[in-house]
Write a protein that holds these residues in place. Structure first.
Motif, PDB file in Angstrom:
ATOM      1  N   LEU A   1       0.503  -0.680   0.445  1.00  0.00           N
ATOM      2  CA  LEU A   1      -0.028  -0.216   0.264  1.00  0.00           C
ATOM      3  C   LEU A   1       1.154   1.273   0.614  1.00  0.00           C
ATOM      4  CD1 LEU A   1      -3.229  -1.111   2.347  1.00  0.00           C
ATOM      5  CD2 LEU A   1      -3.325  -1.520   0.106  1.00  0.00           C
ATOM      6  N   ALA A   2       2.335   1.469   0.736  1.00  0.00           N
ATOM      7  CA  ALA A   2       2.995   2.665   0.518  1.00  0.00           C
ATOM      8  C   ALA A   2       3.202   2.519  -0.538  1.00  0.00           C
ATOM      9  CB  ALA A   2       4.089   2.440   2.220  1.00  0.00           C
ATOM     10  N   PHE A   3       3.900   1.288  -1.057  1.00  0.00           N
ATOM     11  CA  PHE A   3       3.951   1.419  -2.544  1.00  0.00           C
ATOM     12  C   PHE A   3       4.287   2.292  -4.188  1.00  0.00           C
ATOM     13  CE2 PHE A   3       5.276  -0.141  -6.411  1.00  0.00           C
ATOM     14  CZ  PHE A   3       6.044   0.184  -7.232  1.00  0.00           C
ATOM     15  N   TYR A   4       2.860   1.818  -3.263  1.00  0.00           N
ATOM     16  CA  TYR A   4       1.731   2.193  -4.949  1.00  0.00           C
ATOM     17  C   TYR A   4       1.217   3.371  -4.201  1.00  0.00           C
ATOM     18  CZ  TYR A   4       1.160  -2.481  -6.636  1.00  0.00           C
ATOM     19  OH  TYR A   4       1.443  -3.198  -7.003  1.00  0.00           O
ATOM     20  N   ASP A   5       1.058   4.077  -2.822  1.00  0.00           N
ATOM     21  CA  ASP A   5       0.319   5.310  -2.578  1.00  0.00           C
ATOM     22  C   ASP A   5       1.706   6.362  -2.644  1.00  0.00           C
ATOM     23  OD1 ASP A   5      -0.533   7.301  -0.928  1.00  0.00           O
ATOM     24  OD2 ASP A   5       1.612   7.599   0.053  1.00  0.00           O
ATOM     25  N   ALA A   6       3.452   6.117  -2.721  1.00  0.00           N
ATOM     26  CA  ALA A   6       4.277   6.754  -3.256  1.00  0.00           C
ATOM     27  C   ALA A   6       4.170   7.031  -5.034  1.00  0.00           C
ATOM     28  CB  ALA A   6       5.585   6.372  -3.012  1.00  0.00           C
ATOM     29  N   LEU A   7       3.184   5.927  -5.637  1.00  0.00           N
ATOM     30  CA  LEU A   7       3.209   6.453  -7.240  1.00  0.00           C
ATOM     31  C   LEU A   7       2.561   7.182  -7.410  1.00  0.00           C
ATOM     32  CD1 LEU A   7       4.494   2.992  -8.972  1.00  0.00           C
ATOM     33  CD2 LEU A   7       5.715   4.533  -8.291  1.00  0.00           C
ATOM     34  N   GLY A   8       1.193   7.588  -6.553  1.00  0.00           N
ATOM     35  CA  GLY A   8      -0.105   8.275  -6.560  1.00  0.00           C
ATOM     36  C   GLY A   8      -0.755   7.865  -7.001  1.00  0.00           C
ATOM     37  N   ALA A   9      -1.352   6.593  -6.388  1.00  0.00           N
ATOM     38  CA  ALA A   9      -2.534   6.149  -6.086  1.00  0.00           C
ATOM     39  C   ALA A   9      -3.067   6.163  -5.198  1.00  0.00           C
ATOM     40  CB  ALA A   9      -2.041   4.022  -6.345  1.00  0.00           C
ATOM     41  N   THR A  10      -4.180   6.148  -5.073  1.00  0.00           N
ATOM     42  CA  THR A  10      -5.661   6.398  -4.623  1.00  0.00           C
ATOM     43  C   THR A  10      -6.585   4.882  -4.198  1.00  0.00           C
ATOM     44  OG1 THR A  10      -7.191   7.712  -5.536  1.00  0.00           O
ATOM     45  CG2 THR A  10      -5.468   8.558  -4.619  1.00  0.00           C
ATOM     46  N   GLU A  11      -7.250   5.340  -2.927  1.00  0.00           N
ATOM     47  CA  GLU A  11      -7.843   4.258  -2.392  1.00  0.00           C
ATOM     48  C   GLU A  11      -9.719   4.263  -3.301  1.00  0.00           C
ATOM     49  OE1 GLU A  11     -10.217   1.984   1.774  1.00  0.00           O
ATOM     50  OE2 GLU A  11      -8.030   2.140   1.750  1.00  0.00           O
ATOM     51  N   HIS A  12     -10.380   3.793  -4.246  1.00  0.00           N
ATOM     52  CA  HIS A  12     -11.468   3.740  -4.282  1.00  0.00           C
ATOM     53  C   HIS A  12     -12.262   4.012  -3.374  1.00  0.00           C
ATOM     54  CE1 HIS A  12     -14.992   3.690  -7.185  1.00  0.00           C
ATOM     55  NE2 HIS A  12     -14.301   3.919  -7.904  1.00  0.00           N
ATOM     56  N   HIS A  13     -12.183   2.418  -2.546  1.00  0.00           N
ATOM     57  CA  HIS A  13     -13.026   1.668  -2.045  1.00  0.00           C
ATOM     58  C   HIS A  13     -12.640   0.561  -1.387  1.00  0.00           C
ATOM     59  CE1 HIS A  13     -14.098  -0.718  -5.827  1.00  0.00           C
ATOM     60  NE2 HIS A  13     -14.658  -1.938  -5.014  1.00  0.00           N
ATOM     61  N   ARG A  14     -13.574  -0.536  -0.399  1.00  0.00           N
ATOM     62  CA  ARG A  14     -13.068  -1.482   0.259  1.00  0.00           C
ATOM     63  C   ARG A  14     -13.180  -2.819  -0.198  1.00  0.00           C
ATOM     64  NH1 ARG A  14      -9.320  -0.710   5.827  1.00  0.00           N
ATOM     65  NH2 ARG A  14      -7.775   0.420   4.789  1.00  0.00           N
ATOM     66  N   TYR A  15     -13.367  -3.865  -0.324  1.00  0.00           N
ATOM     67  CA  TYR A  15     -14.226  -4.902  -0.376  1.00  0.00           C
ATOM     68  C   TYR A  15     -13.834  -6.081   0.831  1.00  0.00           C
ATOM     69  CZ  TYR A  15     -10.824  -8.271  -3.206  1.00  0.00           C
ATOM     70  OH  TYR A  15     -10.003  -8.165  -3.628  1.00  0.00           O
ATOM     71  N   HIS A  16     -14.689  -7.014   1.140  1.00  0.00           N
ATOM     72  CA  HIS A  16     -14.802  -8.134   1.617  1.00  0.00           C
ATOM     73  C   HIS A  16     -15.077  -9.297   1.552  1.00  0.00           C
ATOM     74  CE1 HIS A  16     -17.929  -6.658   5.105  1.00  0.00           C
ATOM     75  NE2 HIS A  16     -18.005  -6.754   3.960  1.00  0.00           N
ATOM     76  N   TYR A  17     -14.492 -10.303   2.383  1.00  0.00           N
ATOM     77  CA  TYR A  17     -15.163 -11.546   2.134  1.00  0.00           C
ATOM     78  C   TYR A  17     -16.158 -12.847   3.108  1.00  0.00           C
ATOM     79  CZ  TYR A  17     -11.839 -12.235  -1.453  1.00  0.00           C
ATOM     80  OH  TYR A  17     -10.962 -11.879  -3.010  1.00  0.00           O
ATOM     81  N   LEU A  18     -16.996 -12.939   2.792  1.00  0.00           N
ATOM     82  CA  LEU A  18     -17.943 -12.805   4.007  1.00  0.00           C
ATOM     83  C   LEU A  18     -18.817 -14.449   3.496  1.00  0.00           C
ATOM     84  CD1 LEU A  18     -20.499 -10.340   4.159  1.00  0.00           C
ATOM     85  CD2 LEU A  18     -18.656 -10.318   5.253  1.00  0.00           C
ATOM     86  N   VAL A  19     -18.643 -15.494   4.738  1.00  0.00           N
ATOM     87  CA  VAL A  19     -18.814 -16.790   5.105  1.00  0.00           C
ATOM     88  C   VAL A  19     -19.910 -17.092   5.659  1.00  0.00           C
ATOM     89  CG1 VAL A  19     -16.570 -17.642   3.868  1.00  0.00           C
ATOM     90  CG2 VAL A  19     -17.028 -16.879   6.364  1.00  0.00           C
TER      91      VAL A  19
END
Length: 333
Positions: A308-326
């Motif tokens: 996450l830190a690597f891509y943040d340094a390249l300029g990526a931003t979080e759009h949303h999150r997903y999760h797995y439900l069982v």
């Protein structure tokens, strides 16, 4: 003059700025703007600043400023659930499962247990049946393919809430991470680095498979990562130590619509922190632009803070999150 002095100290900050815009009936008129403050140079011999507002840049004469103060960063606007759903579908198309059966706007997927994404029902819309019936279909499909019944849903979405309302719980035992951040970036930001030493191919070599998986691929892994003519356009990036030695790193790129899906970025321990990951990402981004993509999208487990830190340094931003439900019984230890 005090406001002008304070102005220079706030360059580069987000500010609320009041300035004169004229007079009416002998009285001064003022207006306020909010945004990032930068130096504006001179206009007609008068020093100016620029405030980057949401509606566009506003140039203001410094001598017209009467008040300025720093304000907190703007809260990012959450994308609509329809936009989130579209991006989830694009990512699913870029990561094709062996079995992919529609259930309304849901997708029941299986790929021999290789990755949660390819072995979960994607809930990103209306399944066309009541939620209990949809979850019964998820269970039946999972039993048919010998996988864990699992739903992938954007966090906070109506679909996630509906599944949780039936008692399904977070898949806390999912080794790769039960919560995932979906990142986006302007492809030009990723493509700006030097891609020297990276070779891209439309088929994965034995060295690529070894570096990416540690072994030869199973049929399920090959289908997901190298789907062939019926799947998305894909490229496999490989960097070698010294340009011709052992593999130093790999990446997979797939173009779906106007997005470049990046995955399987892996760098050999001896080559880490030497620019290999950046070069691989840049090479993949340039390939994506050539194939019509404008945006990069990545799916990164939230516990993978280094990535996450690597891509943040390249300029990526979080759009949303997903999760797995069982189902609750699957999460009991």
């Amino acid at each position: 003059m005090a406001a002008v002095d304070g102005l220079d100290a706030l360059l580069g900050s987000r500010v609320a700025l009041r300035h004169r815009i004229g007079e009416r009936d002998g009285r001064p008129l003022f207006t306020d703007v909010v945004g990032e403050l930068t130096e504006g140079g001179e206009r007609d011999g008068v020093a100016t600043v620029v405030v980057a507002t949401r509606r566009g840049p506003v140039r203001v004469d410094k001598e017209a400023v009467v008040a300025v103060r720093a304000v907190p960063p703007a809260q990012p606007k959450r994308p609509s659930w329809s936009v989130v759903g579209r991006l989830e579908v694009l990512c699913a198309d870029a990561w094709p499962a062996q079995a992919d059966r529609p259930l309304g706007a849901w997708r029941l997927r299986a790929a021999g247990g290789f990755t949660g994404r390819a072995n979960a029902a994607l809930a990103a819309g209306d399944p066309g049946v009541p939620i209990p019936a949809a979850l019964d279909a998820v269970r039946a499909f999972a039993a048919e393919h010998g996988i864990t019944p699992r739903v992938q849903a954007p966090m906070g979405s109506p679909w996630s809430k509906a599944v949780a309302g039936e008692g399904w719980v977070l898949d806390a035992g999912h080794a790769a991470g039960a919560e995932v951040a979906v990142l986006v970036a302007d492809l030009d930001r990723f493509a700006g680095a030097d891609p020297a030493g990276v070779v891209l191919a439309d088929r994965a070599s034995d060295d690529w498979w070894e570096a990416a998986l540690g072994d030869s691929p199973t049929p399920a892994q090959r289908h997901v990562l190298e789907p062939g003519p019926d799947g998305p356009s894909t490229a496999f990036g490989l960097a070698r130590a010294g340009g011709s030695g052992d593999p130093a790193g790999v990446i997979r790129a797939a173009v779906v619509a106007d997005h470049l899906h990046l995955s399987r970025l892996a760098v050999a321990p001896a080559a880490r922190r030497t620019g290999v990951a950046t070069a691989l990402t840049a090479a993949a981004a340039r390939w994506g632009r050539e194939h019509g993509a404008r945006w990069a999208v990545l799916q990164v487990a939230v516990h993978n803070t280094e990535a996450l830190a690597f891509y943040d340094a390249l300029g990526a931003t979080e759009h949303h999150r997903y999760h797995y439900l069982v189902p609750p019984e699957r999460n009991q230890v």
